[in-house]
Write an enzyme that holds these catalytic residues in place. Structure first.
Site, mmCIF file in Angstrom:
data_model
loop_
_atom_site.group_PDB
_atom_site.id
_atom_site.type_symbol
_atom_site.label_atom_id
_atom_site.label_comp_id
_atom_site.label_asym_id
_atom_site.label_seq_id
_atom_site.Cartn_x
_atom_site.Cartn_y
_atom_site.Cartn_z
ATOM 1 C CE1 TYR A 46 3.627 7.125 11.997
ATOM 2 C CE2 TYR A 46 3.822 9.508 12.036
ATOM 3 C CZ TYR A 46 3.974 8.305 11.379
ATOM 4 O OH TYR A 46 4.473 8.293 10.087
ATOM 5 C CB SER A 53 -0.150 6.717 1.696
ATOM 6 O OG SER A 53 -0.315 7.019 3.065
ATOM 7 C CB SER A 81 7.440 10.617 9.999
ATOM 8 O OG SER A 81 6.522 11.679 9.958
ATOM 9 C CB SER A 83 -0.868 -0.033 1.270
ATOM 10 O OG SER A 83 -1.519 1.184 1.482
ATOM 11 C CE LYS A 141 7.038 6.330 11.392
ATOM 12 N NZ LYS A 141 7.545 5.458 10.331
ATOM 13 C CB ILE A 161 5.298 5.413 0.766
ATOM 14 C CG1 ILE A 161 4.634 6.769 1.056
ATOM 15 C CG2 ILE A 161 6.775 5.595 0.438
ATOM 16 C CD1 ILE A 161 5.164 7.493 2.292
HETATM 17 N N1 LIG Z 1 1.747 8.965 4.166
HETATM 18 C C1 LIG Z 1 2.286 9.862 4.962
HETATM 19 O O1 LIG Z 1 1.783 10.996 5.076
HETATM 20 C C2 LIG Z 1 3.559 9.552 5.694
HETATM 21 C C3 LIG Z 1 4.302 10.614 6.205
HETATM 22 C C4 LIG Z 1 5.471 10.337 6.890
HETATM 23 C C5 LIG Z 1 5.900 9.037 7.048
HETATM 24 N N2 LIG Z 1 5.153 8.016 6.547
HETATM 25 C C6 LIG Z 1 5.652 6.641 6.747
HETATM 26 O O2 LIG Z 1 5.675 5.970 5.516
HETATM 27 C C7 LIG Z 1 5.570 4.569 5.736
HETATM 28 C C8 LIG Z 1 4.557 3.987 4.770
HETATM 29 O O3 LIG Z 1 3.267 4.465 5.109
HETATM 30 P P1 LIG Z 1 2.141 4.819 4.027
HETATM 31 O O4 LIG Z 1 1.889 6.263 4.134
HETATM 32 O O5 LIG Z 1 2.472 4.261 2.725
HETATM 33 O O6 LIG Z 1 0.884 4.085 4.704
HETATM 34 P P2 LIG Z 1 0.000 2.865 4.215
HETATM 35 O O7 LIG Z 1 -0.541 3.127 2.862
HETATM 36 O O8 LIG Z 1 -0.974 2.617 5.318
HETATM 37 O O9 LIG Z 1 1.029 1.633 4.131
HETATM 38 C C9 LIG Z 1 1.545 1.051 5.295
HETATM 39 C C10 LIG Z 1 2.217 -0.258 4.940
HETATM 40 O O10 LIG Z 1 2.747 -0.827 6.140
HETATM 41 C C11 LIG Z 1 2.364 -2.202 6.176
HETATM 42 N N3 LIG Z 1 2.225 -2.700 7.542
HETATM 43 C C12 LIG Z 1 1.386 -2.253 8.513
HETATM 44 N N4 LIG Z 1 1.512 -3.017 9.602
HETATM 45 C C13 LIG Z 1 2.437 -3.969 9.313
HETATM 46 C C14 LIG Z 1 2.980 -5.063 10.036
HETATM 47 N N5 LIG Z 1 2.593 -5.366 11.287
HETATM 48 N N6 LIG Z 1 3.929 -5.810 9.436
HETATM 49 C C15 LIG Z 1 4.332 -5.545 8.178
HETATM 50 N N7 LIG Z 1 3.839 -4.548 7.444
HETATM 51 C C16 LIG Z 1 2.904 -3.762 8.014
HETATM 52 C C17 LIG Z 1 1.023 -2.266 5.445
HETATM 53 O O11 LIG Z 1 0.812 -3.551 4.888
HETATM 54 P P3 LIG Z 1 -0.124 -4.685 5.525
HETATM 55 O O12 LIG Z 1 -1.301 -4.026 6.144
HETATM 56 O O13 LIG Z 1 -0.474 -5.549 4.328
HETATM 57 O O14 LIG Z 1 0.743 -5.417 6.486
HETATM 58 C C18 LIG Z 1 1.260 -1.256 4.333
HETATM 59 O O15 LIG Z 1 1.863 -1.878 3.244
HETATM 60 C C19 LIG Z 1 5.204 4.405 7.208
HETATM 61 O O16 LIG Z 1 6.361 4.043 7.931
HETATM 62 C C20 LIG Z 1 4.751 5.781 7.629
HETATM 63 O O17 LIG Z 1 4.969 6.021 9.001
HETATM 64 C C21 LIG Z 1 3.989 8.234 5.863
#
Ligand SMILES: NC(=O)c1ccc[n+]([C@@H]2O[C@H](COP(=O)([O-])OP(=O)(O)OC[C@H]3O[C@@H](n4cnc5c(N)ncnc54)[C@H](OP(=O)(O)O)[C@@H]3O)[C@@H](O)[C@H]2O)c1
Length: 353
Positions: A200, A236, A187, A57, A204, A59
């Protein structure tokens, strides 16, 4: 016109140009310089074995798509196998890879006892691990006083301990080969803190501390790069998957993501960072980028600004969309900045999208 006056005008012009450039920036200056003048991902990442966690999902998914256009071997990990298979199919349809180049490897980051076996499976399949992208992660949306301790445990176990555990399994292989890259998506909330995200932010911040320390310890292995990617708000499913005040409930919707950075742009900048071995990058549009610089150089003033955000969030009596509300509040606080560049910014943003 005297020389002094001319020099002053040139200096003023240079300052205004810099200011306008900064107001349009969506990354820290080193990162944007690397994008302009640095090494290209399509050359630097060729023939690499790249393991992306959280690839089902957001990023991580977009990372898989952009990497599949290069000549690499990919390992896609997360918990939901059917989602990983969907991502793999799309990579094969639109990318340059063949089925044998992509390994779907289910992994629960919280199940730390499985990390060693998962690492061995990757090495068995491709013979090496060049790059580990620690991207799996989760957020929550609730005020500290209402948040159960289970949320703090959950996010520390997933975002912090799970990431450390996998890193510690992969690192010995890199040390043996004296090369490799540990890329971790933390983050901007590993630098600054926001209301309704205390667990959170804590996870981080902790992760960033770990990575900075690890990088120093590995200084004797200059071929091993430890990189900390700090995105701001990016489109995301992070909001949708966010926990609320207890671990059994998720937020369930993403809210309005219009103001958030387009995922493909964030991922492109991550690839630039990977190709150029940058140690830490900030990937965020304004006003979040400005906020980061303020926190760095004017911590007292920045805490006053963040307090204003808190007050605005408090005016909303539920947590629905509070991240979006926070983003909008920043926009209001920095209204002068916005007025300066809004029209220009929209044209520029559309062009890029
Ligand atoms: N989007 C933002 O605004 C933002 C900003 C700063 C940092 N980030 C960071 O970017 C990273 C990716 O987040 P995203 O925004 O792409 O969110 P997302 O769309 O919710 O994706 C999160 C991913 O993490 C996986 N995940 C969740 N729990 C897990 C577990 N127990 N074991 C293995 N995988 C797990 C999910 O896959 P499954 O559910 O299939 O396991 C999913 O693929 C995160 O570390 C987040 O903190 C995001």
């Amino acid at each position: 016109m005297s020389w002094e006056l001319l020099l002053a005008l040139v200096a003023l012009l240079a300052f205004v140009v810099q200011l306008l450039y900064f107001l349009r920036a969506d990354g820290d200056l080193t990162l944007l310089w690397a994008e302009w003048q640095g090494r290209r991902p399509e050359q630097e990442l060729t023939n690499k074995v790249i393991w992306v966690t959280g690839a089902s999902s957001g990023i991580g998914e977009e990372l898989a798509y952009q990497l599949s256009k290069l000549d690499v071997s990919l390992v896609l990990s997360a918990r939901r196998v059917h989602e990983l298979e969907r991502v793999k199919r799309k990579c094969l349809e639109n990318g340059n890879l063949k089925g044998k180049d992509i390994l779907v490897l289910p992994l629960d980051l919280k199940d730390m006892s499985s990390h060693e076996a998962a690492t061995k499976a990757v090495v068995k399949e491709f013979g090496k691990i060049d790059i580990l992208v620690n991207n799996s992660g989760r957020s929550h949306c609730s005020w500290c006083l209402e948040t159960s301790m289970d949320i703090y445990r959950e996010l520390i176990e997933l975002n912090y301990l799970g990431t450390i555990s996998l890193t510690k399994c992969v690192l010995p292989h890199m040390v043996k080969r004296k090369q490799g890259k540990i890329i971790t998506v933390t983050s901007i909330l590993g630098h600054v803190s926001m209301p309704v995200s205390s667990a959170y932010c804590a996870s981080k911040h902790a992760l960033r501390g770990f990575l900075n320390s690890l990088r120093i310890e590995l200084a004797t292995y200059p071929g091993i790069v430890v990189s900390n990617i700090c995105p701001g708000p990016v489109q995301s499913n992070i909001m949708k998957n966010s926990l609320t005040k207890d671990v059994t409930t998720i937020l369930g919707h993403n809210g309005d993501q219009y103001r958030q950075m387009v995922t493909s742009r964030c991922v492109w900048l991550i690839l630039i960072s990977m190709a150029n071995d940058l140690k830490e990058v900030w990937i965020a549009e304004q006003p979040f980028l400005l906020m980061l610089y303020l926190c760095q150089y004017m911590p007292t003033w920045s805490s006053w600004v963040i307090n204003k955000v808190r007050k605005r969030i408090e005016n909303f009596n539920n947590s629905v969309g509070s991240r979006t509300i926070a983003a909008l509040s920043f926009v209001i606080i920095f209204v002068l900045v916005q007025i300066l560049y809004t029209d220009d910014f929209r044209i520029w943003k559309k062009k890029r999208d």
